[in-house]
Structure formats: structure tokens, C-alpha cells
Write a protein that holds these residues in place. Sequence first.
Motif: not given
Length: 431
Positions: A237-238, A307-311, A317-321, A345-346
Motif C-alpha cells: 500500500v502506497i 481499506y476497500d482497495a486493500v480488500e 491478487d493485485v500487487d500494489v494499492v 488503520v491501514i
Amino acid sequence: MFDGLKEKLGRFSSDVEEDVDEDAVEEDAEATEQAAGENPGGVEEDRDGSPASGTVEQAADAETAEREPTREDAAGDGSADSERVDRPSEPDREPTADTKSETTGDEETPAQADEDDDGAPASQSGEDADDTSEDVDRGLAEKAKLFATGKTVIDEDDLEGHLDDLEIALLQSDVEMDVAQEILEGVKANLTGETRRRLESTGNIVRDALREALYDVISVGQFDFERRIAEAEKPIVIVFTGVNGVGKTTSIAKLSHYLEQEEYSSVLANGDTYRAGANEQLREHAENLDRTFISHEQGSDPTAVIYDAVEYAEANDVDVVLGDTAGRLHTSDDLMAQLEKIDRVIEPDMTLFVDEAVAGQDAVNRAREFDAAAEIDGTILTKADADPQGGAAISIAHVTGKPILFLGTGQDYDDLERFNPETIVDRLLDE
Ligand SMILES: Nc1nc2c(ncn2[C@@H]2O[C@H](COP(=O)(O)OP(=O)(O)OP(=O)(O)O)[C@@H](O)[C@H]2O)c(=O)[nH]1
């Protein structure tokens, strides 16, 4: 890019080189003249490379005789020695007496004996004075040896004035004051004491000294971004921070494109729930790049969006948010609290500060303030293509202790350049 600064650095290098080389030619001509006057036969031999001690000794005799009245005058204020140490390259101050000592092995040089006679050392008696004069003797002997082999050293006097010009040039280019000082100190330390051959161009010595000093401040904190991405647990996560309008959203799209070239997939999340139109702006980039775009309504909680994007990334199987956040001033308490919540949180893998090179000193100050408020891992410096000054590019890493990782070099997705300190320094010092 950075053309104004490049021109100023080039001027500094050539001014110093010219000055130092001119001095060297003069020194050599005068030394040759003096030696020829004393011993016309010996001069040629020495300049052909035969053992130089004979000529130096003879020149020494001549110069010692010439210098004595001056030294007596100077002895009263004790300045004679320091003059000789600081300015070894001036022909009438060549440390010939010590050369004699070197070549003959005498313990006490004629010059020292003079001093004893005229009482000058009386004020320097005691251990300290002995140490100092030993150091002086050693320094002079060293310089005399160099002189005898056709070499001489650059000293602070050679640089005087030029360093002031360099300081002004750096400050005019928006280089932060402390960073400019650090560069000046570096150049001085790197150049003073450099041995150069008389009658040969100082050549790259000046540029190399500048190169090293610039590299030292620009390369602060550098880490291997690609390796960190490769080794981190996915999804990475960036989160991106910075003030409005500096190119944050565009940089997110560019980085997504860059990551794709490195064979990483990414999802774009709009955590800028504050500004009207922010969703549309990032969505457009996502569509152009064919990426999934995650957003909530304006006014909702940015942490929930990311948070939704991380889920989503975990499930697909996406490498980067890549998470945008609202442009903010570090003084905006509400928005800084949002950033802290994302952090808590993240727990993003990286927080990247985005600012524009053209903002110069303002960008440097903001970088410092953002880093203090919510620790950053690195910087993306946009609009470098439109910045002739280079002050922010030179200063930000040193001021924050965190590296510049990318430069924005235009408005297209391809216009993102990995920040390589060596390449930047080479570019600045290219002839
Ligand atoms: N020349 C140049 N323009 C750039 C660069 N990066 C971004 N821009 C332009 O700068 C303008 C602002 O970019 P945005 O990405 O909208 O900036 P932002 O920080 O997201 O702005 P807000 O969303 O309004 O906070 C756009 O017109 C971009 O095309 C760059 O590296 N070079």
C-alpha cells in the motif's frame, strides 16, 4: 531541466580552474626565471627531470636571501609563518629553506635560526608552539617536495572569492541555506590540499570536488525502491500526500504505469474525499490506464476507501494499492488527522510526499513540515521539466533525510523518471 543551476555550476568550475591554472603558469615562470638567474646551467637539467634538489637548493639560497628582510618585518606580528603555510604556491614564499632541510637532513633550518635570532619565536615558546612549528615544518617540507617534483597544492587562497560566488549561485537557485553550506564545505574539503601538476590544467579536479559534494547531499536516504516492492508482502500500500495542485493525482497514474512496466499490477483508490471533482479526475486516469478504480462519495472517510482497495487487491491478487489523499497543508488539523487515521488503520508500506520542483524553497519547507507531521518515506518531485533552478531537487533529501524517488518530467504517463543521484549530478555538471 535545472539549466540555470547547471550554468552557474559550470561557471564556478571554469572560473576556479582558470584562476588556479593561471597561478600555476605564473609560479612556474617566476621559479624558472629565479633559478635561471642563479644557475643558468642547472635549470635545464632539472626541468628535464634530473634530480631537482640541486636547483631547489640553489633557488632556496637565492630566495632565502631575498626573503629575509620581509620575514624580519613580519616577525613582529608573528604572521610570517602563517603566510608561508597558507600561500605555499606564491613564488616569493616558496618554502625553500625547508626544502634544504629535507634534502640535507638538517634539524634546524636557516629560517628557524633567523627567527631565534630576531626573537619572534619567544612568543611561541612552550609545547604548543613546538607542535605548531613542527607541523609547519612538515607541511612546508611536503610542499617543497611537491614543488621539486613539478607539483603543487590547491589551498584556501586559491578558492577565496569563488566559494562566495558558489554560495550566491546556490542560494539564487533556491538551494536551502544549510544544504548550500554543506556543499561549500564539501567542495572546500575536497579541493584544499589537492595535488596538481604545475603547467597542467587543473582539469577535472574542480568538477570532481563539486560532483562529490553535490552527490553527498542529493543521495541522502536513497534506498532501492524496486527491491523494496519486490520483497514486500503483497498487496503493497502506497499513500500519497502533499498540497493541492502539485501533480499528486497525475503522479499516481504515472507510478501505476511505471509499475506495470516492472510487471506489477495496481489498483487506484481515491482517498481525496474532500475536493469536488477528485473522483472524476482519478477515475479518468484509471480508465486511460485500464485500472480498477475504488472510490466513495465526497465527504466520506478516506480510510474506508483505501481499506476497500486493500480488500479488493487481496481478493484479486493485485500487487500494489495506490491511494490518493486530499491535498492539504500540514497546518490543516482535520486533514492531518485523516492522514494519521490512514496511517494507524491501514499501516501503509510507504507514504510518498509529492511536490513540484518549480516551488523551490516552498517545496523544501513543505517537505520538512510534512515529514515532521506524518513521517514520509520519500518524495516525488513533479514538474522538474519546467524547473531551471534545481534547488528543491538538491535540498529535499538532505532536509528530510528521506530520498527523492522519482522526478515528474512532463504531463504524459511516461514522464516519470527514477531519481538517480549520480545521473542528476552528471547532468548538472555536464560540459
Ligand atoms: N509539466 C509538468 N506538468 C505536470 C507534471 N505532473 C503534473 N503536471 C500537471 O500539473 C497539473 C496538476 O496536476 P494534478 O495531478 O491535477 O495535481 P494534484 O496535486 O492532484 O492536484 P489536486 O488534485 O487539485 O490537488 C496538471 O495539469 C498536470 O498535468 C510534471 O511532471 N510536469
